[in-house]
Every structure is written in structure tokens, then in C-alpha cells.
Design an enzyme around this catalytic site. Structure first.
Site, PDB file in Angstrom:
ATOM      1  N   ASP A 195      29.136 -41.066   4.297  1.00  0.00           N
ATOM      2  CA  ASP A 195      29.594 -39.795   3.732  1.00  0.00           C
ATOM      3  C   ASP A 195      30.925 -39.377   4.379  1.00  0.00           C
ATOM      4  O   ASP A 195      31.749 -40.227   4.703  1.00  0.00           O
ATOM      5  CB  ASP A 195      28.487 -38.739   3.986  1.00  0.00           C
TER       6      ASP A 195
ATOM      7  N   ASN B 244      26.558 -35.586 -10.842  1.00  0.00           N
ATOM      8  CA  ASN B 244      26.475 -34.205 -11.340  1.00  0.00           C
ATOM      9  C   ASN B 244      27.215 -33.985 -12.657  1.00  0.00           C
ATOM     10  O   ASN B 244      27.768 -32.920 -12.891  1.00  0.00           O
ATOM     11  CB  ASN B 244      27.037 -33.252 -10.286  1.00  0.00           C
TER      12      ASN B 244
ATOM     13  N   SER C 286      23.771 -34.614  -4.553  1.00  0.00           N
ATOM     14  CA  SER C 286      24.075 -34.936  -3.146  1.00  0.00           C
ATOM     15  C   SER C 286      23.045 -34.350  -2.201  1.00  0.00           C
ATOM     16  O   SER C 286      22.833 -34.869  -1.104  1.00  0.00           O
ATOM     17  CB  SER C 286      25.434 -34.341  -2.741  1.00  0.00           C
TER      18      SER C 286
ATOM     19  N   HIS D 162      30.354 -31.971   3.960  1.00  0.00           N
ATOM     20  CA  HIS D 162      29.363 -32.586   3.068  1.00  0.00           C
ATOM     21  C   HIS D 162      28.358 -33.458   3.832  1.00  0.00           C
ATOM     22  O   HIS D 162      27.139 -33.310   3.675  1.00  0.00           O
ATOM     23  CB  HIS D 162      30.116 -33.384   2.011  1.00  0.00           C
TER      24      HIS D 162
END
Ligand code: CA
Length: 353
Positions: free
Chosen positions: A11, A170, A247, A78
Site C-alpha cells: 500500500d 469502487n 479498500s 491509506h
């Protein structure tokens, strides 16, 4: 959970000094106890104590002979949020608790402090996590094109025993028709996750795929850890934030996978069996039927309960159905809309519908 179970968070990095993550961060002990500027464990990466930063930001500069550097600090937020869902420290009277109260979180950074990354850096990240024996990897990113190189790295990861958990994406679309990667790689160690809300509805933004999305998990209004430094800069010093997205759903499944590995070591090295277990123990929901492979939403308690016997596929043609009348009575006349649930038990039945 267990500190023996290693989960790679591929990530934007992790704030490894976060008070609610610190004691669950994976450490490369040879590098921790080694000399600065020396590749103490001979893995080809120098000073990789908490993981590695493969983010080259499209540049070509070299650090210790590698693109990127040994510091996987999260400058975006994130990855730290994802990490907290998998394994924020439990029972420490602060913040949040992860699916695992104890686990080892490996910080594998390839997304930059602006949240973007290159496929070549993604490839190097997967290779690193495999080399350093992560048993589960979380991939809460997507949008790349299909890559034979990355598919090869994922196959290698599977052979080494890694379950690779990917966010479905998404875009509100069906990735069986419009594939998005890494979510759509059809490998038995890749597990793709859609997002539901707190009422078990599919989140409005969530991608689906009856063939390529395996399971749904909570991904709407999820509170988790956020980098301390970024929180200060933003003027809200509480290092926790609420985000929505697939996520946020994927790390619930990656966390459940880690917890299942801690509960039952027979799953270690068998990512396909672990994926099957997580799907078979899900709560099947009508609104997920035909939208995800399992038709269900993650149920962590079932997944880690050795006595739980998963209900077989209701469409299994070998099942022989019999009908019985069941009498339901509410305890009083409902004056407003209420939901009741009754357990139905039938000794010897393989399935009930
Ligand atoms: Ca090293």
C-alpha cells in the site's frame, strides 16, 4: 491472533510508530539488530527493518543500489488505515482494535505519498513479500492493466503459501465484464472483496463479479488508524479516521485470514483452502446472490470456529429436499416494525432453506 502470522500491507506504507500499531509491526530482526548501511540478512535490501519502500515515483534515483528506500513510512494515510483494520493492537485501552489483536504487519510500500504507484514497483513489492514469507498480503489498490509479470509473481506467491486479498474496486461495475487488476486475476490464491454497509447492503460504489469477486465484507464508514504526523498537519490530532471503500473491506478479509491461520495452523501454506474456508463460512445474503462467488458476507467467528460446519451449496443437485411446516409466533402484537429471528434445528439435515 498471533505475532507468528505475517501480513504484508502492500500500500502507501504504514505509520510503524503509531501507538495503536507499533507492537504489531513486523520486524526483520537481522536488520533491527544489525549495522546501518549493511544488508544484514543478505536479502538484497539494506536496512529493511519494517519492510521496504518500493515507490520510485517514476524517478530512477538509486538508494543503496535499489529504487526506493528502506523507510516505508506512510505519507498518505491509506496504508495505515488498512493496517489498523487488520491488526490495530487490542485491549490497550486506546483507539481501535483490529481483527487481530496480535499479528505481524509488514509495511510494503509502492504507492507514493500522493497515492499512486507503478506496476514495476507493485511487482517488486509482491516479490519482496513472498521472499520475506508473508502468509497473507492485502492489496487495497487497483486500476492497473493486466500484467503477465504480476500474474507470474502472484503464482509464485501462491506456491510459497501466500493468500493475496484484493479490493474489488469502487467503480460500481461488474469486473467479470470490465476486469480490473489485481482483483480480476483468476488464481486460486487471489481473493477479491466487495464492500457492504452496516445493514449488509452492497455499498453503492462497490464492484461486483459473480466469477471474480469472492466475498463481501464491511467497507462503509470504517474507523481505523491514521498517521500521527498527517493527523497533526491536518489539525485533527486524533490519529484515527473514518473511510469508505472496498479498500476498507479487503483488510477485514485479510485480517480474518490471518486470524484463521493463527487458530488453525493446518491452513498455513494452503491459500486455496483458506480462501474456500472464508467463503464457506460466510453469511449468505439474498442481495449478494449472483454478485459475488460465495453470495455471502465475511463471518469471522464462523471462520475461526473449528466446530462450524459450513452449509453446503443450496444449488447442489445431490441434496434431497423435504418440506416441513414451521409455526412462527411473535411474543406480542407488533405496534411498530420489528425483526424477529428463530433458530431452526433439524437433526441430521445437511442444509435448511
Ligand atoms: Ca536486508
Amino acid at each position: 491472533g498471533s505475532r507468528k502470522i505475517v501480513v504484508a500491507v502492500i500500500d502507501t506504507g504504514i505509520d510503524y510508530s503509531h501507538p495503536d500499531l507499533r507492537s504489531n509491526i513486523w520486524t526483520n530482526t537481522a536488520e533491527l539488530n544489525g549495522a546501518s548501511g549493511v544488508d544484514d540478512d543478505g536479502n538484497g535490501f539494506t536496512d529493511d527493518i519494517y519492510g521496504y519502500d518500493f515507490s520510485s515515483d517514476g524517478r530512477t534515483e538509486l538508494h543503496y543500489g535499489q529504487l526506493g528506500d528502506a523507510d516505508p513510512m506512510d505519507g498518505y494515510g491509506h496504508g495505515t488505515h488498512v493496517a489498523g483494520t487488520i491488526g490495530a493492537v487490542g485491549n490497550n485501552a486506546q483507539g481501535v482494535a483490529g481483527i487481530n489483536w496480535q499479528v505481524s504487519l509488514m509495511a510494503v510500500k509502492f504507492l507514493s505519498d500522493a497515492g499512486f504507484g507503478a506496476a514495476s514497483d507493485e511487482y517488486r513489492s509482491i516479490r519482496y513479500a513472498t521472499k520475506m514469507k508473508a502468509m497473507v498480503a492485502n492489496a487495497s489498490y487497483g486500476g492497473g492493466a493486466r500484467s503477465q509479470l504480476i500474474e507470474h509473481a502472484l503464482r509464485e506467491a501462491g506456491a510459497a503459501g501466500m493468500l493475496f486479498v484484493a479490493a474489488a474496486g469502487n467503480d460500481g461495475s461488474d469486473i467479470d465484464q470490465f476486469p480490473s487488476y489485481p482483483a480480476a486475476y483468476a488464481l486460486d490464491n487471489v481473493m477479491t472483496v466487495a464492500a457492504t454497509d452496516s445493514r449488509d447492503r452492497l455499498a453503492w460504489f462497490s464492484n461486483i463479479g459473480a466469477k471474480s469477486v469472492h466475498l463481501a465484507a464491511p467497507g462503509f464508514g470504517i474507523i481505523s488508524t491514521y498517521p500521527v504526523k498527517l493527523a497533526k498537519e491536518e489539525g485533527n490530532i486524533d490519529p484515527y479516521r473514518t473511510f469508505s471503500g472496498t479498500s476498507m473491506a479487503a483488510p477485514h478479509v485479510a485480517g480474518a485470514a490471518a486470524l484463521a491461520l493463527a487458530a488453525d495452523s493446518s491452513f498455513i501454506g494452503k491459500p486455496a483452502a483458506l480462501r474456500t474456508r472464508l467463503m464457506a463460512t460466510a453469511d449468505r445474503l439474498p442481495n449478494l446472490n449472483g454478485r459475488v462467488v460465495s453470495g455471502g458476507r465475511l463471518n469471522v467467528a464462523n471462520a475461526v470456529d473449528p466446530t462450524y460446519v459450513a452449509q453446503p451449496d443450496l444449488n447442489d443437485p445431490t441434496l434431497v429436499w423435504t418440506e416441513e411446516a414451521v409455526d412462527f409466533r411473535t411474543p406480542r402484537f407488533p405496534t411498530e416494525r420489528v425483526d424477529y429471528a428463530w433458530p431452526i434445528r433439524k437433526p441430521g439435515a445437511r442444509a435448511i432453506r
